[in-house]
Design a protein around this motif. Structure first.
Motif, PDB file in Angstrom:
ATOM      1  N   LEU A  26       0.833  -1.187   0.000  1.00 53.74           N
ATOM      2  CA  LEU A  26       0.000   0.000   0.000  1.00 53.74           C
ATOM      3  C   LEU A  26       0.876   1.248   0.000  1.00 53.74           C
ATOM      4  O   LEU A  26       1.884   1.307   0.702  1.00 53.74           O
ATOM      5  CB  LEU A  26      -0.899   0.031   1.234  1.00 53.74           C
ATOM      6  CG  LEU A  26      -2.142  -0.872   1.283  1.00 53.74           C
ATOM      7  CD1 LEU A  26      -2.923  -0.589   2.543  1.00 53.74           C
ATOM      8  CD2 LEU A  26      -3.008  -0.668   0.063  1.00 53.74           C
ATOM      9  N   SER A  27       0.475   2.247  -0.773  1.00 56.50           N
ATOM     10  CA  SER A  27       1.192   3.510  -0.752  1.00 56.50           C
ATOM     11  C   SER A  27       0.891   4.236   0.568  1.00 56.50           C
ATOM     12  O   SER A  27      -0.081   3.903   1.259  1.00 56.50           O
ATOM     13  CB  SER A  27       0.801   4.371  -1.948  1.00 56.50           C
ATOM     14  OG  SER A  27      -0.521   4.836  -1.788  1.00 56.50           O
ATOM     15  N   PRO A  28       1.694   5.229   0.942  1.00 59.96           N
ATOM     16  CA  PRO A  28       1.517   5.881   2.248  1.00 59.96           C
ATOM     17  C   PRO A  28       0.131   6.471   2.494  1.00 59.96           C
ATOM     18  O   PRO A  28      -0.325   6.518   3.640  1.00 59.96           O
ATOM     19  CB  PRO A  28       2.587   6.984   2.233  1.00 59.96           C
ATOM     20  CG  PRO A  28       3.648   6.451   1.334  1.00 59.96           C
ATOM     21  CD  PRO A  28       2.909   5.699   0.263  1.00 59.96           C
ATOM     22  N   ASN A  29      -0.557   6.929   1.441  1.00 56.74           N
ATOM     23  CA  ASN A  29      -1.865   7.570   1.608  1.00 56.74           C
ATOM     24  C   ASN A  29      -3.028   6.698   1.154  1.00 56.74           C
ATOM     25  O   ASN A  29      -4.125   7.194   0.902  1.00 56.74           O
ATOM     26  CB  ASN A  29      -1.888   8.894   0.839  1.00 56.74           C
ATOM     27  CG  ASN A  29      -0.953   9.921   1.433  1.00 56.74           C
ATOM     28  OD1 ASN A  29      -1.079  10.277   2.595  1.00 56.74           O
ATOM     29  ND2 ASN A  29       0.007  10.385   0.646  1.00 56.74           N
ATOM     30  N   GLU A  30      -2.793   5.402   1.070  1.00 55.16           N
ATOM     31  CA  GLU A  30      -3.793   4.489   0.525  1.00 55.16           C
ATOM     32  C   GLU A  30      -4.476   3.684   1.628  1.00 55.16           C
ATOM     33  O   GLU A  30      -3.882   3.369   2.656  1.00 55.16           O
ATOM     34  CB  GLU A  30      -3.125   3.549  -0.472  1.00 55.16           C
ATOM     35  CG  GLU A  30      -4.067   2.910  -1.467  1.00 55.16           C
ATOM     36  CD  GLU A  30      -3.311   2.181  -2.566  1.00 55.16           C
ATOM     37  OE1 GLU A  30      -3.951   1.890  -3.584  1.00 55.16           O
ATOM     38  OE2 GLU A  30      -2.106   1.901  -2.412  1.00 55.16           O
ATOM     39  N   VAL A  31      -5.763   3.367   1.371  1.00 56.28           N
ATOM     40  CA  VAL A  31      -6.575   2.586   2.301  1.00 56.28           C
ATOM     41  C   VAL A  31      -7.084   1.352   1.568  1.00 56.28           C
ATOM     42  O   VAL A  31      -7.518   1.439   0.412  1.00 56.28           O
ATOM     43  CB  VAL A  31      -7.767   3.413   2.821  1.00 56.28           C
ATOM     44  CG1 VAL A  31      -8.612   2.603   3.791  1.00 56.28           C
ATOM     45  CG2 VAL A  31      -7.287   4.704   3.473  1.00 56.28           C
ATOM     46  N   LEU A  32      -7.048   0.206   2.227  1.00 53.42           N
ATOM     47  CA  LEU A  32      -7.598  -1.029   1.668  1.00 53.42           C
ATOM     48  C   LEU A  32      -8.919  -1.315   2.372  1.00 53.42           C
ATOM     49  O   LEU A  32      -8.975  -1.405   3.606  1.00 53.42           O
ATOM     50  CB  LEU A  32      -6.620  -2.195   1.876  1.00 53.42           C
ATOM     51  CG  LEU A  32      -6.921  -3.497   1.127  1.00 53.42           C
ATOM     52  CD1 LEU A  32      -6.804  -3.292  -0.374  1.00 53.42           C
ATOM     53  CD2 LEU A  32      -5.979  -4.606   1.593  1.00 53.42           C
ATOM     54  N   VAL A  80      -4.235   0.317   6.303  1.00 51.27           N
ATOM     55  CA  VAL A  80      -4.003   1.704   5.888  1.00 51.27           C
ATOM     56  C   VAL A  80      -2.514   1.944   5.694  1.00 51.27           C
ATOM     57  O   VAL A  80      -1.669   1.290   6.307  1.00 51.27           O
ATOM     58  CB  VAL A  80      -4.550   2.713   6.925  1.00 51.27           C
ATOM     59  CG1 VAL A  80      -6.051   2.525   7.112  1.00 51.27           C
ATOM     60  CG2 VAL A  80      -3.818   2.598   8.243  1.00 51.27           C
ATOM     61  N   GLY A  81      -2.194   2.903   4.812  1.00 56.25           N
ATOM     62  CA  GLY A  81      -0.819   3.317   4.608  1.00 56.25           C
ATOM     63  C   GLY A  81      -0.302   4.127   5.787  1.00 56.25           C
ATOM     64  O   GLY A  81      -1.075   4.599   6.635  1.00 56.25           O
ATOM     65  N   VAL A  82       1.002   4.350   5.837  1.00 53.82           N
ATOM     66  CA  VAL A  82       1.630   4.964   7.008  1.00 53.82           C
ATOM     67  C   VAL A  82       1.204   6.407   7.225  1.00 53.82           C
ATOM     68  O   VAL A  82       1.269   6.916   8.352  1.00 53.82           O
ATOM     69  CB  VAL A  82       3.173   4.875   6.899  1.00 53.82           C
ATOM     70  CG1 VAL A  82       3.633   3.434   6.952  1.00 53.82           C
ATOM     71  CG2 VAL A  82       3.672   5.559   5.628  1.00 53.82           C
ATOM     72  N   ASN A  83       0.755   7.097   6.187  1.00 53.01           N
ATOM     73  CA  ASN A  83       0.362   8.500   6.321  1.00 53.01           C
ATOM     74  C   ASN A  83      -1.142   8.705   6.465  1.00 53.01           C
ATOM     75  O   ASN A  83      -1.606   9.840   6.573  1.00 53.01           O
ATOM     76  CB  ASN A  83       0.848   9.310   5.116  1.00 53.01           C
ATOM     77  CG  ASN A  83       2.356   9.449   5.079  1.00 53.01           C
ATOM     78  OD1 ASN A  83       3.032   9.287   6.098  1.00 53.01           O
ATOM     79  ND2 ASN A  83       2.899   9.735   3.900  1.00 53.01           N
ATOM     80  N   VAL A  84      -1.905   7.645   6.463  1.00 48.42           N
ATOM     81  CA  VAL A  84      -3.363   7.770   6.520  1.00 48.42           C
ATOM     82  C   VAL A  84      -3.798   8.190   7.918  1.00 48.42           C
ATOM     83  O   VAL A  84      -3.429   7.559   8.921  1.00 48.42           O
ATOM     84  CB  VAL A  84      -4.039   6.443   6.120  1.00 48.42           C
ATOM     85  CG1 VAL A  84      -5.544   6.505   6.393  1.00 48.42           C
ATOM     86  CG2 VAL A  84      -3.784   6.139   4.656  1.00 48.42           C
TER      87      VAL A  84
END
Length: 341
Positions: A26-32, A80-84
């Protein structure tokens, strides 16, 4: 991981397909998100499904075939990504995610927490209320205005209810009796139908000749815009809520002259012009309007559930699209239930 998704493969062609993506990066701003329910937009989705939207044939366009449809999703956050910072694993969220069993979604688009008190399927259907509410945002609502809404499909029905919540007197217009009856069940007392001349006469009678301070085209048809213009009072507002997609031959001078001579204000109401999140103070945003909608549903001021006619499994997507297209009085609103997938 594998997932299932709705894909419009061509004109009047739709399939439930299996896809696959790597869920370990997952990218830093991405949510699954694991989807529970999605809702079909009978306007945008059917326009693309039938090819009425010409961009479906333009390579590289946002809706070009094959098109992965849907923009009303409720599900549970898996990762969730690290920046979410707008969601955490385990949250039930409402997003503009597509029709898919699992979606990868960026947090710069709308992520709204779902109240526990509302059926998540109804939350998915409330997506159309978000479309309708743009008319409320753009219109200047003065004291005790008369609002005339042309088109009582999902969006027009919900817009009518919302104007009433704002204290307006609402008259709903639709040639289909079943839609007028559904609107009445949702609390819209005054509805009219018939051809354009008959509708104009009824509006004049109901308003004692004053016409509508605000008129709304919730159909997305240029011919209806002209009809709404006739029903707009001097110094009134005409809100174009539906997206016009079909060419109509006519005299543009008629529109411009009437607008000019009677000081009519024409307002566009495309929801995508509203920012996703508040930018300055308490100005409207996609997030704030969705929170308002949830509040209206919780307080039983806005009836969304009555507009859901079918809750179908994703395997029945073809039935759903064709039903909405060919039997709109029976298929008023369709939720796709992904909970067993």
């Amino acid at each position: 991981m594998k997932f299932r998704e709705v894909v419009v493969t061509g004109q009047n062609q739709v399939e439930l397909q299996t896809g696959e993506f790597d869920d370990s990066n997952l990218s830093p701003n991405e949510v699954l998100i694991d989807t529970e329910y999605t809702f079909i937009s009978s306007g945008t989705e059917l326009a693309n499904y039938t090819g009425k939207e010409p961009k479906v044939f333009q390579k590289g366009a946002w809706c070009a075939y094959p098109w992965r449809s849907g923009y009303a999703n409720v599900g549970i956050v898996r990762e969730v990504g690290v920046n979410v910072n707008r969601a955490t694993p385990g949250d039930r969220v409402f997003t503009y995610g597509r029709h898919a069993s699992t979606v990868r979604y960026f947090q710069d688009r709308l992520i709204a927490p779902v109240p526990e008190s509302i059926d998540p399927a109804v939350v998915a259907a409330s997506r159309m209320a978000g479309v309708a509410m743009t008319a409320i945002i753009v219109a200047e609502i003065n004291i005790n205005p008369c609002v005339i809404v042309f088109g009582l499909g999902l969006v027009g029905n919900l817009a009518s209810q919302m104007f009433q919540i704002q204290g307006c007197r609402v008259i709903g217009v639709d040639p289909v009796a079943a839609r007028r009856e559904l609107a009445k069940r949702c609390g819209i007392a005054d509805t009219v139908g018939g051809d354009a001349d008959a509708v104009q006469v009824q509006i004049q009678e109901l308003t004692n000749g004053r016409l509508g301070n605000i008129t709304v085209d919730a159909v997305g048809h240029s011919g209806v815009v002209m009809q709404a213009l006739r029903a707009t009072a001097n110094h009134g507002q005409l809100v174009i809520l539906g997206s016009p997609r079909v060419s109509v031959t006519g005299d543009l001078t008629e529109l411009l002259s009437d607008t000019h001579l009677r000081w009519i204000t024409i307002r566009g109401a495309l929801e995508w012009c509203v920012p996703m999140y508040p930018e300055i103070g308490n100005r409207p945003s996609q997030y704030s309007k969705q929170q308002t909608i949830f509040g209206w549903i919780e307080r039983e001021q806005l009836d969304v559930e009555s507009l859901i006619s079918h809750r179908l499994k994703p395997e029945h997507i073809k039935e759903a699209y064709d039903g909405l297209l060919n039997e709109p009085n029976l298929y008023t609103g369709v939720v796709l239930d992904w909970t067993a997938n």
